[in-house]
Design a protein around this motif. Structure first.
Motif, PDB file in Angstrom:
ATOM      1  N   SER A 286      48.432  39.239  41.953  1.00 20.92           N
ATOM      2  CA  SER A 286      47.979  40.459  42.309  1.00 20.92           C
ATOM      3  C   SER A 286      46.332  40.735  42.019  1.00 20.92           C
ATOM      4  O   SER A 286      45.619  39.845  41.543  1.00 20.92           O
ATOM      5  CB  SER A 286      48.475  41.562  41.307  1.00 20.92           C
ATOM      6  N   GLN A 287      45.717  41.867  42.293  1.00 17.05           N
ATOM      7  CA  GLN A 287      44.379  42.143  42.436  1.00 17.05           C
ATOM      8  C   GLN A 287      43.873  42.311  41.010  1.00 17.05           C
ATOM      9  O   GLN A 287      42.752  41.572  40.702  1.00 17.05           O
ATOM     10  CB  GLN A 287      44.056  43.309  43.225  1.00 17.05           C
ATOM     11  N   ILE A 288      44.766  42.767  40.153  1.00 12.18           N
ATOM     12  CA  ILE A 288      44.353  42.922  38.662  1.00 12.18           C
ATOM     13  C   ILE A 288      44.640  41.130  38.195  1.00 12.18           C
ATOM     14  O   ILE A 288      43.546  40.766  37.191  1.00 12.18           O
ATOM     15  CB  ILE A 288      45.014  44.028  37.683  1.00 12.18           C
ATOM     16  N   GLY A 289      45.609  40.800  38.488  1.00 11.37           N
ATOM     17  CA  GLY A 289      45.882  39.174  37.967  1.00 11.37           C
ATOM     18  C   GLY A 289      44.732  38.454  38.231  1.00 11.37           C
ATOM     19  O   GLY A 289      44.397  37.441  37.534  1.00 11.37           O
ATOM     20  N   HIS A 290      44.057  38.683  39.531  1.00 14.04           N
ATOM     21  CA  HIS A 290      43.092  37.811  40.054  1.00 14.04           C
ATOM     22  C   HIS A 290      41.878  37.663  38.755  1.00 14.04           C
ATOM     23  O   HIS A 290      41.293  36.787  38.450  1.00 14.04           O
ATOM     24  CB  HIS A 290      42.549  38.283  41.277  1.00 14.04           C
ATOM     25  N   PHE A 291      41.596  38.781  38.217  1.00 14.49           N
ATOM     26  CA  PHE A 291      40.714  38.860  37.382  1.00 14.49           C
ATOM     27  C   PHE A 291      41.156  38.590  35.871  1.00 14.49           C
ATOM     28  O   PHE A 291      40.400  38.122  34.833  1.00 14.49           O
ATOM     29  CB  PHE A 291      39.916  40.245  37.377  1.00 14.49           C
ATOM     30  N   LEU A 292      42.629  38.854  35.780  1.00 12.33           N
ATOM     31  CA  LEU A 292      42.834  38.735  34.246  1.00 12.33           C
ATOM     32  C   LEU A 292      43.390  37.346  33.907  1.00 12.33           C
ATOM     33  O   LEU A 292      42.806  36.713  32.914  1.00 12.33           O
ATOM     34  CB  LEU A 292      44.275  39.430  34.251  1.00 12.33           C
ATOM     35  N   MET A 293      43.918  36.520  34.917  1.00 13.30           N
ATOM     36  CA  MET A 293      44.106  35.151  34.475  1.00 13.30           C
ATOM     37  C   MET A 293      42.913  34.201  33.981  1.00 13.30           C
ATOM     38  O   MET A 293      43.301  33.529  32.875  1.00 13.30           O
ATOM     39  CB  MET A 293      44.792  34.472  35.941  1.00 13.30           C
ATOM     40  N   PRO A 294      41.732  34.201  34.652  1.00  7.86           N
ATOM     41  CA  PRO A 294      40.685  33.412  34.139  1.00  7.86           C
ATOM     42  C   PRO A 294      40.343  33.955  32.501  1.00  7.86           C
ATOM     43  O   PRO A 294      39.897  33.212  31.738  1.00  7.86           O
ATOM     44  CB  PRO A 294      39.599  33.696  34.976  1.00  7.86           C
ATOM     45  N   ARG A 295      40.101  35.229  32.454  1.00  5.37           N
ATOM     46  CA  ARG A 295      40.107  35.827  30.939  1.00  5.37           C
ATOM     47  C   ARG A 295      41.120  35.266  29.877  1.00  5.37           C
ATOM     48  O   ARG A 295      40.849  35.124  28.816  1.00  5.37           O
ATOM     49  CB  ARG A 295      40.071  37.309  31.057  1.00  5.37           C
ATOM     50  N   LEU A 296      42.612  35.260  30.323  1.00  3.23           N
ATOM     51  CA  LEU A 296      43.380  34.709  29.634  1.00  3.23           C
ATOM     52  C   LEU A 296      43.076  33.205  29.241  1.00  3.23           C
ATOM     53  O   LEU A 296      43.260  32.713  27.921  1.00  3.23           O
ATOM     54  CB  LEU A 296      44.828  34.949  30.035  1.00  3.23           C
ATOM     55  N   LEU A 297      42.753  32.402  30.316  1.00  5.49           N
ATOM     56  CA  LEU A 297      42.726  31.084  30.192  1.00  5.49           C
ATOM     57  C   LEU A 297      41.557  30.870  29.220  1.00  5.49           C
ATOM     58  O   LEU A 297      41.575  30.036  28.227  1.00  5.49           O
ATOM     59  CB  LEU A 297      42.495  30.410  31.275  1.00  5.49           C
ATOM     60  N   ALA A 298      40.510  31.849  29.213  1.00  3.46           N
ATOM     61  CA  ALA A 298      39.239  31.418  28.540  1.00  3.46           C
ATOM     62  C   ALA A 298      39.680  31.740  26.960  1.00  3.46           C
ATOM     63  O   ALA A 298      38.945  31.255  26.143  1.00  3.46           O
ATOM     64  CB  ALA A 298      38.388  32.351  29.076  1.00  3.46           C
TER      65      ALA A 298
ATOM     66  N   ASP B 217      38.598  44.377  37.680  1.00  4.88           N
ATOM     67  CA  ASP B 217      38.252  43.730  36.535  1.00  4.88           C
ATOM     68  C   ASP B 217      38.155  44.339  35.365  1.00  4.88           C
ATOM     69  O   ASP B 217      38.421  44.075  34.181  1.00  4.88           O
ATOM     70  CB  ASP B 217      36.970  42.704  36.905  1.00  4.88           C
ATOM     71  N   ASP B 218      37.986  45.642  35.599  1.00  2.58           N
ATOM     72  CA  ASP B 218      37.620  46.423  34.415  1.00  2.58           C
ATOM     73  C   ASP B 218      39.066  46.910  33.649  1.00  2.58           C
ATOM     74  O   ASP B 218      39.166  46.900  32.614  1.00  2.58           O
ATOM     75  CB  ASP B 218      37.064  47.858  34.838  1.00  2.58           C
ATOM     76  N   ILE B 219      40.118  46.944  34.477  1.00  2.00           N
ATOM     77  CA  ILE B 219      41.433  47.034  34.108  1.00  2.00           C
ATOM     78  C   ILE B 219      41.966  45.668  33.551  1.00  2.00           C
ATOM     79  O   ILE B 219      42.532  45.584  32.471  1.00  2.00           O
ATOM     80  CB  ILE B 219      42.554  47.029  35.385  1.00  2.00           C
ATOM     81  N   ALA B 220      41.547  44.553  34.009  1.00  3.45           N
ATOM     82  CA  ALA B 220      41.786  43.354  33.232  1.00  3.45           C
ATOM     83  C   ALA B 220      41.140  43.246  32.153  1.00  3.45           C
ATOM     84  O   ALA B 220      41.640  42.752  31.045  1.00  3.45           O
ATOM     85  CB  ALA B 220      41.307  42.175  34.078  1.00  3.45           C
ATOM     86  N   GLN B 221      39.977  43.675  31.824  1.00  2.00           N
ATOM     87  CA  GLN B 221      39.161  43.829  30.636  1.00  2.00           C
ATOM     88  C   GLN B 221      39.945  44.806  29.703  1.00  2.00           C
ATOM     89  O   GLN B 221      40.207  44.377  28.306  1.00  2.00           O
ATOM     90  CB  GLN B 221      37.914  44.317  30.650  1.00  2.00           C
ATOM     91  N   ALA B 222      40.611  45.733  29.952  1.00  2.00           N
ATOM     92  CA  ALA B 222      41.293  46.698  29.203  1.00  2.00           C
ATOM     93  C   ALA B 222      42.566  45.944  28.684  1.00  2.00           C
ATOM     94  O   ALA B 222      43.256  46.322  27.698  1.00  2.00           O
ATOM     95  CB  ALA B 222      41.474  48.128  29.967  1.00  2.00           C
ATOM     96  N   VAL B 223      43.289  45.355  29.566  1.00  2.00           N
ATOM     97  CA  VAL B 223      44.468  44.368  29.308  1.00  2.00           C
ATOM     98  C   VAL B 223      43.989  43.443  27.961  1.00  2.00           C
ATOM     99  O   VAL B 223      44.845  43.316  27.204  1.00  2.00           O
ATOM    100  CB  VAL B 223      45.020  43.810  30.156  1.00  2.00           C
ATOM    101  N   MET B 224      43.089  42.915  28.139  1.00  2.00           N
ATOM    102  CA  MET B 224      42.675  41.775  27.265  1.00  2.00           C
ATOM    103  C   MET B 224      42.502  42.621  25.760  1.00  2.00           C
ATOM    104  O   MET B 224      42.858  42.200  24.808  1.00  2.00           O
ATOM    105  CB  MET B 224      41.377  41.123  27.526  1.00  2.00           C
ATOM    106  N   ALA B 225      41.896  43.757  25.931  1.00  2.00           N
ATOM    107  CA  ALA B 225      41.564  44.601  24.585  1.00  2.00           C
ATOM    108  C   ALA B 225      42.855  45.116  23.964  1.00  2.00           C
ATOM    109  O   ALA B 225      42.851  45.090  22.811  1.00  2.00           O
ATOM    110  CB  ALA B 225      40.426  45.854  25.114  1.00  2.00           C
ATOM    111  N   ALA B 226      43.547  45.437  24.922  1.00  2.00           N
ATOM    112  CA  ALA B 226      44.991  46.055  24.290  1.00  2.00           C
ATOM    113  C   ALA B 226      45.744  44.909  23.548  1.00  2.00           C
ATOM    114  O   ALA B 226      46.466  45.389  22.950  1.00  2.00           O
ATOM    115  CB  ALA B 226      45.498  46.973  25.386  1.00  2.00           C
ATOM    116  N   LEU B 227      45.669  43.753  24.179  1.00  2.00           N
ATOM    117  CA  LEU B 227      46.608  42.555  23.551  1.00  2.00           C
ATOM    118  C   LEU B 227      46.125  42.486  21.784  1.00  2.00           C
ATOM    119  O   LEU B 227      47.098  42.135  21.245  1.00  2.00           O
ATOM    120  CB  LEU B 227      46.244  41.284  24.330  1.00  2.00           C
ATOM    121  N   ASP B 228      44.794  43.045  21.821  1.00  3.43           N
ATOM    122  CA  ASP B 228      44.498  42.738  20.209  1.00  3.43           C
ATOM    123  C   ASP B 228      44.358  43.998  19.547  1.00  3.43           C
ATOM    124  O   ASP B 228      43.822  44.134  18.633  1.00  3.43           O
ATOM    125  CB  ASP B 228      43.307  41.989  20.206  1.00  3.43           C
TER     126      ASP B 228
END
Length: 279
Positions: free
Chosen positions: A10-22, A174-185
């Motif tokens: 999805s559009q959010i997944g497009h930005f989240l996946m590289p952040r998760l891999l990193a 991508d701002d939503i993807a960043q929020a997801v990454m932050a919420a995970l922790d």
């Protein structure tokens, strides 16, 4: 441990996946269609809620799909651990609550029911959960709001500019993807529904004007006065809801998002590349 993603394409997944891999965590991603191999990602074919393969122990589950489908899958699946769950809903849960269009009120109710069902399913497993409610999402050329307008204008060389005083707050995917990454922790967001809008509130007319200015080719502006929009509401039922909200504020309060997650979404500065599908 492994992060499971529904909606990785999805559009959010497009930005989240590289952040998760990193971040170094193994990633499992479920897709309805077969996907090309990707380093660090194991793509599985399936769909919520009934067609999901068995899962190994998970550290987190991230979903950008329908909330009810995720809740139904969680309710019927066995999890060996209690993974953290991060999912997206929509600010339409609130902004369409009192819509004059019955179908939109139904969408609002389904979103709120899905949020409640997800909370109940997570409680059954002892999973901490966080739901993000974005406003209008853009950024990867995959949204169904601004991108169709931009691409139609590029085809026709005409750009309709409806009159509208209501405030808008577009949020970059991508701002939503960043929020997801932050919420995970972030344990402080457990059991919370967090609105997330862009870093700027602007009148609807200005939002459309900025989209037009970002296009790679010239278009002729076509102002749509209020009287014409009122007529369109009467003769074009599918447009009744969107047109009726042009003078309403569709915004989100980012206070909790900033306080708990430290996320400050960017202002609305669209570029031509944002209207071309990235996937």
């Amino acid at each position: 441990m492994t992060v499971l993603v529904f909606g990785g394409s999805s559009q959010i997944g497009h930005f989240l996946m590289p952040r998760l891999l990193a971040s170094g965590e193994p990633v499992l991603a479920v897709s309805r269609r077969p996907r090309l191999a990707q380093a660090g990602v194991s793509w599985l074919q399936g769909a919520l809620p009934a067609d999901v393969p068995a899962m190994p122990p998970l550290s987190a589950i991230v979903s950008f799909g329908p909330l009810q489908g995720l809740a139904d899958w969680l309710a019927q699946t066995r999890l060996s651990d209690a993974p953290r769950v991060i999912a997206t809903s929509s600010m339409s849960a609130e902004t369409k609550r009192d819509s004059s269009v019955p179908a939109e009120r139904k969408i609002s109710r389904q979103l709120r029911d899905g949020e409640a069902a997800l909370a109940a399913a997570c409680a059954r497993h002892g999973c901490a959960w966080t739901v993000l409610r974005p406003t209008l999402v853009y950024g990867a050329g995959l949204d169904k709001s601004l991108t169709p307008i931009a691409r139609r204008a590029m085809r026709t060389h005409l750009f309709p500019l409806p009159a509208g005083r209501g405030l808008r707050q577009p949020v970059h995917a991508d701002d939503i993807a960043q929020a997801v990454m932050a919420a995970l922790d972030c344990a402080a967001t457990s059991g919370r529904i967090l609105p997330i809008g862009g870093g700027e509130r602007l009148p609807a007319g200005e939002m459309f004007a900025r989209v037009r200015s970002s296009l790679p080719q010239a278009t002729v502006p076509v102002p749509l006065p209020a009287w014409l929009l009122q007529m369109a509401r009467l003769v074009l039922p599918p447009l009744r809801g969107p047109l009726s909200r042009l003078d309403s504020d569709l915004i989100a309060d980012n206070g909790e998002l900033q306080r708990l997650l430290g996320i400050r979404p960017r202002p609305f500065r669209p570029e031509a590349s944002m209207w071309i599908p990235s996937l």
